[in-house]
Design an enzyme around this catalytic site. Sequence first.
Site, short mmCIF file in Angstrom:
data_model
loop_
_atom_site.label_atom_id
_atom_site.label_comp_id
_atom_site.label_asym_id
_atom_site.label_seq_id
_atom_site.Cartn_x
_atom_site.Cartn_y
_atom_site.Cartn_z
CB SER A 58 3.51 -13.36 1.41
OG SER A 58 2.52 -14.20 0.98
N GLY B 206 0.79 -1.19 -0.05
CA GLY B 206 -0.07 0.03 0.02
C GLY B 206 0.90 1.32 0.00
CE LYS C 172 -0.27 -12.43 -6.30
NZ LYS C 172 -0.25 -11.14 -5.60
#
Length: 331
Positions: A275, A12, A206
């Site tokens: 992640s 972000g 993805k």
Amino acid sequence: MNICIFGSGAIGSYIGSLLIKSGINVSLICRGEHLNAIQSNGLLMQSAESEKEYFCKPLATDNPHDLEKQDFIIVTLKAHSAALTANMLTPLLKNNTTVVSAVNGLPWWYFYKINNQYENMKLQSVDPKSLQWDYITPKRSLGCVVYPAAEIKAPGHVFHIEGDRFPIGEPDGSISDRAKTLSKVLIQAGLKSPVRKKIRDDIWMKLWGNLAFNPISALTGDTLENIANNKKSCAIVRKMMLEGQAVAEALGVNFPISLEKRIDGTRNVGAHKTSTLQDLELGRPMEIDALTKSVSEAGKIVNIPTPTIDIIYEQVKAKAIKAGCYIDPNL
């Protein structure tokens, strides 16, 4: 034009800094030390790809009531946080505010305007209390896929690792004025952000790899390269991806490349930790529901079994709970 980045962590803050650099009026919603640093000293963004850095002093707060009504809100929270904080967007919304959920996994609005028998089905795994559906409302939603990778080096300091693709698209496949407007803004900021007629295909491309590689990485501790090169691990990945492909195709999704090419693409990323593995190692909440359970839930909707996905999900969930890295969205 007012754009709010809601949940300005690494991704972000990276997107926000690009938009600010291009002259857009951007505000950031964030918290903790990162917020304090931005408020006190500003935001530094560095990029490994461009070898450039940019410093800005954006308006940043943890209270949406501090901000004006927004034209666009880009939500860059982790999926479990987005599911529980949708009501916080209310002060930012006007009648025509568009909300872009830049969140991993299947989006909460997935079955809105899907134009088949599954119209308006809800995914409990990503929106268990229907807060996003009820407070944001699906008509505000604009789809996207986030490809850039970034990390917070220190509070107020964001490092862009790689990637600049950020395709967007309407749930109904139209090329709307709002989509064209946001696409132009994002492209001018330096992102590759075309308007796609079939954004769900992009979402699945993805997710196709993430639904398997991410939980397997958390269970094994291995990098993407090692998982792809390990025959036993990659065999499980293939089974999970084949199950995911069957679910997606039952929903009308088209995969433009083969499963093996998708795996090869992940292998070529190299010694990268997903992640999910990084969150486990750092003791942070893991996005296993959005990346894995959502596919299983979609499978139940279209009557496609996902036995391998189900087993791996339960294993990684147990590991996450033991490590204190699982947030039950139903609580």
